[in-house]
Design a protein around this motif. Structure first.
Motif, PDB file in Angstrom:
ATOM      1  N   ILE A 187       0.826  -1.212   0.000  1.00  0.00           N
ATOM      2  CA  ILE A 187       0.000   0.000   0.000  1.00  0.00           C
ATOM      3  C   ILE A 187       0.858   1.260   0.000  1.00  0.00           C
ATOM      4  CG2 ILE A 187      -1.986  -1.121   1.103  1.00  0.00           C
ATOM      5  CD1 ILE A 187      -1.164   0.347   3.713  1.00  0.00           C
ATOM      6  N   ALA A 188       2.143   1.125   0.321  1.00  0.00           N
ATOM      7  CA  ALA A 188       3.020   2.290   0.259  1.00  0.00           C
ATOM      8  C   ALA A 188       4.467   1.854   0.262  1.00  0.00           C
ATOM      9  CB  ALA A 188       2.765   3.212   1.458  1.00  0.00           C
TER      10      ALA A 188
ATOM     11  N   GLN B  32      10.499   8.397   7.138  1.00  0.00           N
ATOM     12  CA  GLN B  32       9.752   9.563   7.601  1.00  0.00           C
ATOM     13  C   GLN B  32       8.399   9.660   6.911  1.00  0.00           C
ATOM     14  OE1 GLN B  32      10.611  11.274  10.289  1.00  0.00           O
ATOM     15  NE2 GLN B  32       8.546  12.106  10.012  1.00  0.00           N
ATOM     16  N   ALA B  33       8.414   9.473   5.594  1.00  0.00           N
ATOM     17  CA  ALA B  33       7.176   9.571   4.828  1.00  0.00           C
ATOM     18  C   ALA B  33       6.199   8.473   5.218  1.00  0.00           C
ATOM     19  CB  ALA B  33       7.485   9.498   3.335  1.00  0.00           C
ATOM     20  N   ILE B  34       6.731   7.271   5.508  1.00  0.00           N
ATOM     21  CA  ILE B  34       5.866   6.170   5.932  1.00  0.00           C
ATOM     22  C   ILE B  34       5.218   6.498   7.273  1.00  0.00           C
ATOM     23  CG2 ILE B  34       5.891   3.787   6.802  1.00  0.00           C
ATOM     24  CD1 ILE B  34       5.897   3.841   3.809  1.00  0.00           C
ATOM     25  N   ARG B  35       6.022   7.075   8.153  1.00  0.00           N
ATOM     26  CA  ARG B  35       5.505   7.439   9.470  1.00  0.00           C
ATOM     27  C   ARG B  35       4.344   8.432   9.342  1.00  0.00           C
ATOM     28  NH1 ARG B  35       8.958   6.608  14.051  1.00  0.00           N
ATOM     29  NH2 ARG B  35      10.864   6.999  12.908  1.00  0.00           N
TER      30      ARG B  35
ATOM     31  N   PRO C  60      -1.012   8.743   6.198  1.00  0.00           N
ATOM     32  CA  PRO C  60      -2.249   8.468   6.937  1.00  0.00           C
ATOM     33  C   PRO C  60      -2.810   7.078   6.641  1.00  0.00           C
ATOM     34  CG  PRO C  60      -2.614  10.099   5.180  1.00  0.00           C
ATOM     35  CD  PRO C  60      -1.143   9.878   5.268  1.00  0.00           C
ATOM     36  N   GLU C  61      -2.683   6.649   5.391  1.00  0.00           N
ATOM     37  CA  GLU C  61      -3.217   5.345   5.013  1.00  0.00           C
ATOM     38  C   GLU C  61      -2.506   4.242   5.794  1.00  0.00           C
ATOM     39  OE1 GLU C  61      -4.087   2.972   0.860  1.00  0.00           O
ATOM     40  OE2 GLU C  61      -3.055   4.907   0.797  1.00  0.00           O
ATOM     41  N   VAL C  62      -1.174   4.385   5.900  1.00  0.00           N
ATOM     42  CA  VAL C  62      -0.380   3.411   6.635  1.00  0.00           C
ATOM     43  C   VAL C  62      -0.761   3.428   8.103  1.00  0.00           C
ATOM     44  CG1 VAL C  62       1.954   2.815   7.367  1.00  0.00           C
ATOM     45  CG2 VAL C  62       1.539   3.547   5.021  1.00  0.00           C
ATOM     46  N   ARG C  63      -0.980   4.625   8.602  1.00  0.00           N
ATOM     47  CA  ARG C  63      -1.299   4.750  10.034  1.00  0.00           C
ATOM     48  C   ARG C  63      -2.574   4.002  10.364  1.00  0.00           C
ATOM     49  NH1 ARG C  63       1.923   8.966  12.475  1.00  0.00           N
ATOM     50  NH2 ARG C  63       0.632   8.798  14.335  1.00  0.00           N
ATOM     51  N   THR C  64      -3.590   4.151   9.521  1.00  0.00           N
ATOM     52  CA  THR C  64      -4.846   3.448   9.824  1.00  0.00           C
ATOM     53  C   THR C  64      -4.694   1.949   9.593  1.00  0.00           C
ATOM     54  OG1 THR C  64      -5.504   4.090   7.608  1.00  0.00           O
ATOM     55  CG2 THR C  64      -6.543   5.265   9.438  1.00  0.00           C
TER      56      THR C  64
END
Ligand SMILES: Nc1ncnc2c1ncn2[C@@H]1O[C@H](COP(=O)(O)OP(=O)(O)OP(=O)(O)O)[C@@H](O)[C@H]1O
Ligand SMILES: [Mg+2]
Lengths: 316, 250
Positions: free
Chosen positions: B226-227, B232-235, B238-242
């Motif tokens: 999904i990414a 830093q960008a992964i952190r 928002p999609e990754v966070r959810t």
């Protein structure tokens, strides 16, 4: 200084060496002939141990190679060729080719399928021998005498033949010792423990396993040559599946993956068989349960017990 | 344009109706440390199996340094330089720690169809093996039977085996799992030293290690990436966070 782990093999070979010197065993040389048989089967068991013990490949058709070696003697003799310098290469080459062909197919399978397919090839060899009407078919054939060595009839006496077999056993044992500790042998032993690990570091195991299968078959062909010479008789009975099973039992009895064990296992099996058959004609009734007990309680066979007693274990 | 070290093109794998690897495409440049994260059962191990050749893919293409290696099997890919570790420790328990590693050296040094001479006395093999053991901090365990090592030491050993096989691409499936804090520090340190020397794909649940080590991170969820981006960008994604990090960083 002799290393501790050499004590056992040295004792075994010393015992074989001095036995014929202990005296004249009477005219029929009964004991001499039993021990000769022990040494011949020790060669067969050592060769099987290469694939069964070191390679963890349960081959249930190993007696086929005994038969092939024996028929090389029988068929050539029937055509007047009694020269060992021709018979031995013939026995070894045909054994090697049979191993190459059947191994290349069998080794594509695993586990129980490997057992079944090697059994099937063993039976094929058996029925092929039965069908050889020109060479005695089911009944087998009697040889005109023992093989000649460069034209000389030097192994006619039981004692001379004994030393020929003894020399062959030493040669096979030494060769196998080298093989199992070599680079090649280490790959085989590694594959026994964890084939996936071995493949993951880059070993394509099929080629290695086929090679050990061919080596084992070839060496067993030599045992077949000797067996035919001892009995001066060749028959399909040498390659029944029961005979293959007996070879497996010898290796298990001695302890899987131990060359010393394979020799001891062959000796224990044949001597017990001989001893028990003198006491009772129902000896198999006692022999079967005895084997079950050994496998259940003396794990690692005779060598397992020996290692526990002496505390030595070096993987051979 | 430089050729990437590893390139996955539309890789798929399904077990029955379950799409475990669902059209994964990924390009990993030479000497990148690429981390792969994702929830349990996301398909990370399966993807490593497919890259290493342990499992064949249902479809897709795999390129190593521009060469199509899709048709090669596990040992063939290992000889090409793709070497892996296993999530469940995989060693030869009855061999000495040294011999476990020496075998990997042997695999890359000359023919193993040699029937004479004791393999365990070949100095060339043993010296290289000892060097790898030293690198992972296991030198003093060299002569111990591998099965007797602690769990963490076995993880170190597996890394030494992989290193001794001279990989150009190293695939590590949770190398830190089950190690104690001390062993974990040794291994993280080692990964940091390896970084920049070879291409590494690292699966790891230890987020601290992942975010401090990785050049880039891919997030795998239900067999899909999904990414793919910098730590830093992964952190901040928002999609990754959810989908994944949310639960842990909340
Ligand atoms: N041989 C198989 N047959 C059927 N399903 C499988 C097989 N191997 C894996 N799976 C399934 O595929 C999915 C992905 O498994 P995989 O082991 O790749 O996940 P993972 O991301 O490595 O998980 P973890 O973080 O727990 O190690 C899981 O749902 C698993 O049950
Ligand atoms: Mg996994």
């Amino acid at each position: 200084m002799i290393m501790r782990r050499e004590i056992l093999p040295l004792s075994i070979f010393l015992a074989f060496a001095v036995l014929p010197l202990l005296g004249d065993f009477g005219s029929d040389a009964f004991i001499l002939s039993i021990v000769t048989r022990v040494m011949i089967f020790a060669i067969a068991a050592v060769s099987l141990d290469l694939i069964l013990g070191y390679g963890a490949l349960v081959s249930f058709g190993h007696a086929a190679f005994l038969g092939i070696g024996a028929y090389a003697v029988g068929i050539l003799s029937a055509h007047g060729i009694r020269e060992a310098a021709i018979q031995i290469p013939a026995a070894l080459i045909v054994s090697a080719l049979f191993a190459l062909l059947t191994g290349a197919i069998s080794l594509r399978t695993k586990g129980i399928y490997f057992i079944m397919i090697t059994l099937a090839f063993g039976q094929m060899a058996y029925f092929f021998a039965v069908s050889l009407a020109a060479y005695g078919g089911d009944d087998g054939m009697t040889l005109p005498g023992r093989s000649l060595f460069f034209g000389y009839d030097i192994v006619q006496s039981e004692r001379a033949f004994y030393f020929l077999v003894f020399a062959c056993l030493i040669a096979v044992y030494v060769a196998c010792r080298m093989i199992v500790t070599s680079r090649f042998g280490r790959v085989i032993r590694g594959a026994r423990e964890n084939p996936q690990r071995m493949e993951a570091i880059g070993f394509s195991l099929f080629a290695y396993q086929l090679t050990i299968y061919v080596i084992a078959g070839t060496l067993c062909g030599l045992a077949g040559f000797l067996l035919a010479n001892q009995t001066q008789f060749v028959s399909p009975a040498y390659m029944t599946w029961q005979r293959s099973g007996e070879l497996i039992v010898m290796v298990l009895l001695g302890g899987l993956g131990s060359l010393n064990g394979a020799i001891l296992g062959a000796a224990a099996f044949l001597l017990l068989e001989e001893g028990l058959s003198h006491f009772t004609e129902y000896w198999k009734l006692y022999f079967g349960p005895f084997l079950v007990l050994v496998v259940l309680f003396a794990r690692g066979g005779l060598m397992g017990g020996f290692k526990r007693l002496t505390g030595t274990d070096d993987g051979r | 344009m430089t050729i990437p070290m590893l390139e996955l093109r539309h890789i798929r794998k399904n077990f029955g109706a379950l799409n475990v690897t669902d059209d994964v495409s990924l390009t990993i440049p030479r000497h990148e440390l690429h981390a792969m994260i994702g929830p349990n059962g996301a398909g990370k191990t399966t993807l490593i199996h497919q890259i290493s050749g342990l499992l064949s893919s249902n479809s897709g293409t795999l390129l190593l340094n521009g060469e199509d290696i899709t048709a090669l099997d596990l040992p063939q890919r290992a000889r090409k330089g793709i070497v892996r570790s296993f999530q469940i420790t995989s060693i030869l328990p009855h061999f000495s720690t040294l011999e476990n590693v020496a075998l990997a050296v042997q695999a890359r040094s000359g023919s193993s169809f040699r029937f004479f001479g004791r393999a365990d006395r070949e100095a060339v093999l043993n010296d290289a093996a000892l060097a790898a053991l030293t690198e992972v901090g296991l030198r003093d365990r060299a002569n111990l039977r591998a099965g007797l090592l602690s769990h963490g030491e076995k993880r170190q050993l597996e890394l030494a085996i992989a290193l001794a096989a001279q990989p150009s691409v190293l695939l590590l499936d949770e190398p830190l799992a089950g190690t104690g804090p001390e062993e974990s520090a040794v291994l993280t340190d080692l990964l940091r030293r390896l970084k920049g020397r070879l291409t590494i794909v690292l699966i790891e649940h230890d987020m601290e290690a992942v975010f401090s080590l990785a050049d880039r991170i891919s997030v795998l969820v239900y067999g899909k990436i999904i990414a793919t981006d910098t730590p830093q960008a992964i952190r901040d994604n928002p999609e990754v966070r959810t989908a994944y990090l949310g639960e842990e960083t909340a």
